[in-house]
Design an enzyme around this catalytic site. Structure first.
Site, PDB file in Angstrom:
ATOM      1  N   CYS A   1      45.474  41.543  31.101  1.00 23.29           N
ATOM      2  CA  CYS A   1      45.230  40.091  31.122  1.00 23.29           C
ATOM      3  C   CYS A   1      44.204  39.710  30.057  1.00 23.29           C
ATOM      4  CB  CYS A   1      44.835  39.645  32.526  1.00 23.29           C
ATOM      5  SG  CYS A   1      45.019  37.862  32.755  1.00 23.29           S
TER       6      CYS A   1
ATOM      7  N   HIS B   1      49.036  41.626  35.866  1.00 19.49           N
ATOM      8  CA  HIS B   1      48.048  42.473  36.546  1.00 19.49           C
ATOM      9  C   HIS B   1      48.749  43.595  37.310  1.00 19.49           C
ATOM     10  CE1 HIS B   1      44.061  40.523  36.029  1.00 19.49           C
ATOM     11  NE2 HIS B   1      44.792  39.440  35.793  1.00 19.49           N
TER      12      HIS B   1
ATOM     13  N   GLU C   1      47.652  46.312  38.320  1.00 19.17           N
ATOM     14  CA  GLU C   1      46.796  46.955  39.339  1.00 19.17           C
ATOM     15  C   GLU C   1      46.948  46.285  40.698  1.00 19.17           C
ATOM     16  OE1 GLU C   1      45.775  44.804  37.233  1.00 19.17           O
ATOM     17  OE2 GLU C   1      44.351  43.450  38.218  1.00 19.17           O
TER      18      GLU C   1
END
Ligand code: MN
Length: 253
Positions: free
Chosen positions: A112, A213, A215
């Protein structure tokens, strides 16, 4: 003395700073994904730029986390009215980290803001993408683990070799995106409205940024980028400890 070849790679992760409360913070999912991938996370708060090089001598990879906007003067522009709060000390620090990591052939993954930082550090620019005709929503209001829009992973890219080419559903928490892509980088994924959603360097063995994202996403493919980052760190470590150490690490492996 410990056997260096058995050591887990140490992955440095940049963090956010909360000015008002005087705290650093990072969503724990970044650390969890790095640990699952077989490495150890080490959080890197903003320091003086001169600390970047000696610090990276102890690390195996760099993960540039998400966060706030990058100050527009770093890409040579006046601030757009949509620019949010900026942290120039964080920007300075992370730009120094990128330069030191590149000169060491350290694998870098930008997420990001981290992808945008890579573009700016290497000479690219950013633009505001919120609203406007034909524009998709890029700042979701649903939980982070859910995808919001799709991206097209471009063929013959390093990213496609990790995630596969074609459509991928991703989450989205950004209102800026690359405008001019830095000379060293190339586009690796686009959203249906043409926003650059991933960048990579064909000239380095692992230099990738994604606008989404991974994660926070739940699907198994979201872990592949972290595995690939740690795999590149292990490979670099093997090359550095090989009898023929001194090999050129800035080229493709
Ligand atoms: Mn997006």
């Amino acid at each position: 003395m410990a056997d260096l070849t058995l050591r887990k790679p140490l992955v440095g992760i940049t963090v956010n700073r909360d000015y008002l409360r005087g705290r650093f913070w990072l969503p724990p999912s970044y650390c969890a994904r790095i640990e699952e991938a077989g490495a150890l996370p080490l959080l890197l708060p903003p320091l003086q730029s001169a600390a970047a090089a000696p610090l990276l001598d102890s690390l195996s990879a760099l993960l540039l986390s998400g966060g706030g906007d990058i100050a527009s003067f770093y890409y040579g522009e006046e601030p757009d009215p949509a620019l949010n709060q900026v942290d120039p000390e964080r920007d300075d620090w992370e730009i120094a980290l990128v330069r030191a990591a590149l000169s060491r052939g350290l694998p870098i993954l930008g997420i990001c803001r981290g992808m945008q930082l890579l573009n700016v550090a290497l000479g690219g620019t950013l633009l505001n993408i919120s609203g406007g005709p034909g524009r998709l929503q890029h700042y979701q209001r649903s939980p982070r683990r859910y995808p919001l829009h799709t991206v097209e992973i471009l063929p013959r890219t390093r990213l496609a070799s990790i995630l596969g080419e074609g459509r991928l559903a991703v989450n989205s928490f950004h209102h800026q995106a690359p405008a001019v892509v830095a000379p060293l980088l190339r586009k690796a994924a686009l959203s249906p409205d043409g926003v650059v959603e991933a960048l990579e360097s064909p000239a380095h063995h692992f230099l990738i940024g994604v606008q989404w994202h991974p994660e926070s996403l739940q699907q198994p493919s979201a872990r592949l980028l972290f595995s690939a980052l740690v795999g590149a760190a292990v490979k670099r470590g093997e090359l550095l400890t090989a009898p023929s150490a001194g090999v050129e690490l800035s080229g493709p492996l």
